[in-house]
Write an enzyme that holds these catalytic residues in place. Sequence first.
Site, PDB file in Angstrom:
ATOM      1  CE  LYS A 112      -0.667   1.497  -4.241  1.00  0.00           C
ATOM      2  NZ  LYS A 112       0.329   0.390  -4.324  1.00  0.00           N
ATOM      3  CE1 TYR A 145       0.508   4.819  -6.085  1.00  0.00           C
ATOM      4  CE2 TYR A 145       0.811   6.528  -4.420  1.00  0.00           C
ATOM      5  CZ  TYR A 145       1.188   5.321  -4.985  1.00  0.00           C
ATOM      6  OH  TYR A 145       2.242   4.620  -4.451  1.00  0.00           O
ATOM      7  CB  SER A 195      -0.933  -0.026   1.215  1.00  0.00           C
ATOM      8  OG  SER A 195      -1.798   1.084   1.232  1.00  0.00           O
TER       9      SER A 195
END
Length: 317
Positions: free
Chosen positions: A186, A182, A155
């Site tokens: 994650k 993004y 992550s």
Amino acid sequence: MAGVFGATTTTDEVLDGVDLTGKRYLVTGVSAGLGVETARALVAHGASVVGAARDLAKAEAATGEVRAAAGPGSFDLIELDLASLASVRAAADRLLADGRRFDAVIANAGIMATPEGRTADGFELQFGTNHLGHFLFVNRIAPLIVDGGRFVSLSSGAHHFSDIDLDDPNFEHTPYDPWQAYGAAKTANALFAVEFDRRHRGRGIRAASVHPGGINTELGRYMSEEAQATLSAAVAQMQASGQGFAFKSVPQGAATSVWAATVADPADIGGRYLEDCGVAATVETQSVGSGVRPYALDADRAKLLWDKSEALVGESF
């Protein structure tokens, strides 16, 4: 043997005195940066490693040091393009046909803050590559993980930027922002580990997500100038506020993945979010430097994401 580690611990310090002979690992993203270092450290301590990469020629060139470190262990490559479900299925089928087991799978590959784009199957590029590709791949090869094995999902502290919008994960209706996309991907990586851990702990398999820290690698190679400016401003703000943000070396950045996959107590890390070779504290405010937001560990949202992901890839696990 396990020791007391922290933010500056390196992979070789994690594995100091540890013999991994007879152990077998799979690491995605071995054409640069953290993936190469993760594979090198494992192989150097006797493990056999299968490295997955989209560009095999690039991976061959990047992993000479991995092969040079091999003693009783070995290193092999397999082609895997996480932005293509056909490639994911082909790679998984090849491993299943081979039949050899893995002590841990480390889902390390990823892309960051890219301009808006789509995978071969039409998914938002970052969500499709970072989450859905790994979701399909890891679930397909889950029978190859030994009882008592581990799954490590990379992550990032950037999960603080955004929760995953389960109603619009592919930004079909939401205006696209590279950092929001993004961050959402994650968060998805962390939630995947939560639900994978719940589903597989009956076999003793434990899953955890990892924040490697801020590292200067190829991960940001697709960033626009605007995205780079946003990142620089966020880092400057953290440093000015006294959060003590500091970039890590690649061996320091890969250390938490290696720790989670090998020497950490599985009962301590299962279903958790890890950083600096330890379990991260839960924090309520945004701070990409450290800590995990509650939504990234929410068990109910992890189940919902699993169901959504199954529907998107067209397979149930």
